[in-house]
Write a protein that holds these residues in place. Structure first.
Motif, PDB file in Angstrom:
ATOM      1  N   THR A  63       0.818  -1.208   0.000  1.00 43.83           N
ATOM      2  CA  THR A  63       0.000   0.000   0.000  1.00 43.83           C
ATOM      3  C   THR A  63       0.855   1.263   0.000  1.00 43.83           C
ATOM      4  OG1 THR A  63      -0.245  -0.169   2.425  1.00 43.83           O
ATOM      5  CG2 THR A  63      -2.020  -1.077   1.062  1.00 43.83           C
ATOM      6  N   GLN A  64       2.006   1.223   0.646  1.00 40.98           N
ATOM      7  CA  GLN A  64       2.907   2.375   0.583  1.00 40.98           C
ATOM      8  C   GLN A  64       3.356   2.631  -0.851  1.00 40.98           C
ATOM      9  OE1 GLN A  64       2.286   4.071   3.408  1.00 40.98           O
ATOM     10  NE2 GLN A  64       4.480   4.510   3.666  1.00 40.98           N
ATOM     11  N   ALA A  65       3.533   1.563  -1.607  1.00 42.13           N
ATOM     12  CA  ALA A  65       4.007   1.693  -2.979  1.00 42.13           C
ATOM     13  C   ALA A  65       2.894   2.086  -3.950  1.00 42.13           C
ATOM     14  CB  ALA A  65       4.649   0.381  -3.431  1.00 42.13           C
ATOM     15  N   HIS A  66       1.664   1.606  -3.710  1.00 40.14           N
ATOM     16  CA  HIS A  66       0.652   1.693  -4.765  1.00 40.14           C
ATOM     17  C   HIS A  66      -0.686   2.313  -4.353  1.00 40.14           C
ATOM     18  CE1 HIS A  66       3.356  -0.724  -7.120  1.00 40.14           C
ATOM     19  NE2 HIS A  66       3.216  -1.792  -6.355  1.00 40.14           N
ATOM     20  N   VAL A  67      -0.907   2.627  -3.080  1.00 39.74           N
ATOM     21  CA  VAL A  67      -2.223   3.095  -2.636  1.00 39.74           C
ATOM     22  C   VAL A  67      -2.091   4.484  -2.022  1.00 39.74           C
ATOM     23  CG1 VAL A  67      -4.195   2.655  -1.110  1.00 39.74           C
ATOM     24  CG2 VAL A  67      -3.027   0.741  -2.241  1.00 39.74           C
ATOM     25  N   ARG A  68      -2.755   5.441  -2.641  1.00 43.00           N
ATOM     26  CA  ARG A  68      -2.687   6.814  -2.151  1.00 43.00           C
ATOM     27  C   ARG A  68      -3.713   7.090  -1.053  1.00 43.00           C
ATOM     28  NH1 ARG A  68      -4.047  11.122  -6.582  1.00 43.00           N
ATOM     29  NH2 ARG A  68      -6.180  10.589  -5.968  1.00 43.00           N
ATOM     30  N   ASP A  69      -4.925   6.568  -1.225  1.00 47.95           N
ATOM     31  CA  ASP A  69      -6.046   6.950  -0.372  1.00 47.95           C
ATOM     32  C   ASP A  69      -6.392   5.856   0.631  1.00 47.95           C
ATOM     33  OD1 ASP A  69      -6.694   9.432  -1.867  1.00 47.95           O
ATOM     34  OD2 ASP A  69      -7.141   8.005  -3.472  1.00 47.95           O
ATOM     35  N   ALA A  70      -6.531   6.236   1.892  1.00 47.57           N
ATOM     36  CA  ALA A  70      -7.030   5.352   2.947  1.00 47.57           C
ATOM     37  C   ALA A  70      -8.153   6.101   3.661  1.00 47.57           C
ATOM     38  CB  ALA A  70      -5.917   4.974   3.917  1.00 47.57           C
ATOM     39  N   LEU A  71      -9.386   5.615   3.493  1.00 48.31           N
ATOM     40  CA  LEU A  71     -10.567   6.323   3.973  1.00 48.31           C
ATOM     41  C   LEU A  71     -11.254   5.541   5.085  1.00 48.31           C
ATOM     42  CD1 LEU A  71     -12.078   7.273   0.486  1.00 48.31           C
ATOM     43  CD2 LEU A  71     -10.412   8.559   1.849  1.00 48.31           C
ATOM     44  N   LEU A  72     -11.877   6.278   6.018  1.00 48.36           N
ATOM     45  CA  LEU A  72     -12.601   5.665   7.128  1.00 48.36           C
ATOM     46  C   LEU A  72     -14.106   5.834   6.931  1.00 48.36           C
ATOM     47  CD1 LEU A  72     -10.493   6.828  10.214  1.00 48.36           C
ATOM     48  CD2 LEU A  72     -10.330   4.685   8.931  1.00 48.36           C
ATOM     49  N   LEU A  73     -14.858   4.811   7.364  1.00 57.58           N
ATOM     50  CA  LEU A  73     -16.307   4.802   7.212  1.00 57.58           C
ATOM     51  C   LEU A  73     -16.968   4.475   8.545  1.00 57.58           C
ATOM     52  CD1 LEU A  73     -16.273   2.773   3.922  1.00 57.58           C
ATOM     53  CD2 LEU A  73     -16.965   5.152   4.114  1.00 57.58           C
ATOM     54  N   SER A  74     -18.095   5.095   8.797  1.00 58.32           N
ATOM     55  CA  SER A  74     -18.831   4.835  10.035  1.00 58.32           C
ATOM     56  C   SER A  74     -19.549   3.504   9.952  1.00 58.32           C
ATOM     57  CB  SER A  74     -19.856   5.953  10.276  1.00 58.32           C
ATOM     58  OG  SER A  74     -20.909   5.878   9.320  1.00 58.32           O
ATOM     59  N   ASP A  75     -19.785   2.898  11.122  1.00 60.20           N
ATOM     60  CA  ASP A  75     -20.569   1.664  11.162  1.00 60.20           C
ATOM     61  C   ASP A  75     -21.960   1.876  10.584  1.00 60.20           C
ATOM     62  OD1 ASP A  75     -18.512   0.218  12.245  1.00 60.20           O
ATOM     63  OD2 ASP A  75     -19.592  -0.396  14.050  1.00 60.20           O
ATOM     64  N   GLU A  76     -22.521   3.061  10.813  1.00 56.58           N
ATOM     65  CA  GLU A  76     -23.868   3.346  10.311  1.00 56.58           C
ATOM     66  C   GLU A  76     -23.904   3.309   8.781  1.00 56.58           C
ATOM     67  OE1 GLU A  76     -23.433   4.580  14.377  1.00 56.58           O
ATOM     68  OE2 GLU A  76     -22.245   5.132  12.604  1.00 56.58           O
ATOM     69  N   SER A  77     -22.878   3.876   8.140  1.00 57.44           N
ATOM     70  CA  SER A  77     -22.855   3.876   6.674  1.00 57.44           C
ATOM     71  C   SER A  77     -22.612   2.470   6.132  1.00 57.44           C
ATOM     72  CB  SER A  77     -21.789   4.845   6.160  1.00 57.44           C
ATOM     73  OG  SER A  77     -20.470   4.371   6.419  1.00 57.44           O
ATOM     74  N   ILE A  78     -21.819   1.689   6.836  1.00 60.48           N
ATOM     75  CA  ILE A  78     -21.554   0.310   6.410  1.00 60.48           C
ATOM     76  C   ILE A  78     -22.823  -0.531   6.495  1.00 60.48           C
ATOM     77  CG2 ILE A  78     -20.254  -1.788   6.923  1.00 60.48           C
ATOM     78  CD1 ILE A  78     -18.047   0.135   8.072  1.00 60.48           C
ATOM     79  N   ARG A  79     -23.531  -0.401   7.600  1.00 61.62           N
ATOM     80  CA  ARG A  79     -24.774  -1.149   7.778  1.00 61.62           C
ATOM     81  C   ARG A  79     -25.816  -0.733   6.744  1.00 61.62           C
ATOM     82  NH1 ARG A  79     -27.478  -5.723   8.913  1.00 61.62           N
ATOM     83  NH2 ARG A  79     -29.418  -5.365  10.043  1.00 61.62           N
ATOM     84  N   ALA A  80     -25.909   0.566   6.469  1.00 59.05           N
ATOM     85  CA  ALA A  80     -26.871   1.043   5.473  1.00 59.05           C
ATOM     86  C   ALA A  80     -26.543   0.474   4.094  1.00 59.05           C
ATOM     87  CB  ALA A  80     -26.883   2.569   5.431  1.00 59.05           C
TER      88      ALA A  80
END
Length: 313
Positions: free
Chosen positions: A244-261
């Motif tokens: 991920t250091q080599a190839h992934v720029r974005d690391a995003l966080l999501l709320s449990d509520e949005s995941i469940r929805a």
């Protein structure tokens, strides 16, 4: 670090001798509007239809095929999916399997493990506790250790799914990937490299990669929340960290509520019964955490379906 040549060879081996076990899962292409998203297309890689109900089958079978298996068989610690995949691969190869799961693991996953003929040991509050017990047992028995996410064969196996996506649909503009210990994103990023934008997604309550980036190195984090049984590693794997250091720029966080929805939306609107970990990519789109361009083709990795169907009501 896992590379594209290794991934190509792995998929070739699967296709030659194990097409009955490692499935080429469908790539479902829909207009963005069909999912309420303002982009050209959304591709759903339906990896929850894989043997064992998750992408993990690829890495676990590759691990077993790449190493001699002693008479004591194989052993793994898992929140559930890696254990199910290891148990399924062990059954395919006719070897003994022992699986250590934490107390947070779901009854549905434990039942599946037992049905596959593995010996199931429930121990510890979280995955890290089950892993320590598993390592101690492995020292006693000499069984082949299959790690849920931090072995090169595991990342290479996961990467075969990314290769399939390119074979089935070409290069997407972006690939949205759920992250626990990082075996999946490590494999996906190792295949796509910089050719597609690979986006890491984590629950706010299980932010292993996000916290590692804040610290500049992998660190232990507290884990809880809706997806803790499958995204429950307390530290990002060292191999996933490198990839991920080599190839992934974005690391995003999501709320449990949005995941469940998002999980409920996938069931109610598309009739896809998936576990919370598989819903993070759609949650990223629906919550606005990831905003695609209007001409973008976005691929969502639907990574697993080991859940109690009653939880979808």
């Amino acid at each position: 670090m896992t590379n594209r040549h290794q991934i190509e060879n792995c998929l070739g081996a699967f296709n030659q001798d194990y097409r009955h076990f490692i499935r080429q899962t469908p790539l479902w292409k829909l207009p963005g509007k069909a999912l309420g998203v303002a982009c050209a297309e959304v591709w759903l890689k339906l990896e929850h239809l894989q043997t064992g109900g998750s992408f993990k089958a690829r890495g676990m079978l590759n691990r077993l095929l790449s190493n001699p298996i002693p008479p004591s068989g194989v052993i793994v610690a898992s929140g559930g999916n890696a254990g199910i995949a290891t148990a399924a691969a062990a059954k395919e190869l006719g070897v003994h399997c022992e699986v250590f799961v934490p107390e947070v693991s779901s009854p549905a996953k434990r039942a599946r493990l037992a049905a596959l003929g593995s010996r199931v040991v429930v121990t510890g509050a979280a995955y890290a506790d089950a892993l320590q017990a598993c390592l101690a047992r492995q020292q006693e028995t000499g069984a082949l250790l299959t790690h849920a996410y931090d072995q090169p064969e595991v990342l290479t196996g996961a990467g075969t799914m990314a290769l399939e996506i390119e074979q089935q649909g070409g290069l997407p503009d972006a690939v949205l990937v759920s992250v626990g210990g990082g075996g999946l994103i490590g494999g996906v990023a190792s295949w796509f490299e910089q050719r597609s934008r690979v986006v890491a997604l984590e629950p706010e309550l299980a932010p292993t990669l996000f916290k590692a980036r804040e610290a500049g190195e992998p660190v232990d984090v507290a884990i809880s929340g809706i997806a803790a049984d499958s995204l429950g590693a307390k530290r990002i794997g060292s191999m996933a960290w490198d990839a991920t250091q080599a190839h992934v720029r974005d690391a995003l966080l999501l709320s449990d509520e949005s995941i469940r929805a998002a999980q409920l939306w996938l069931w109610n609107e598309l009739k896809l019964a998936v576990e919370p970990a598989a819903a993070l990519p759609l949650a990223a789109l629906h919550s606005g955490r990831y905003v695609p361009r209007t001409d973008e083709k976005v691929c969502l990795i639907i990574c697993g379906a080991n859940l109690d169907p009653a939880s979808l009501v």
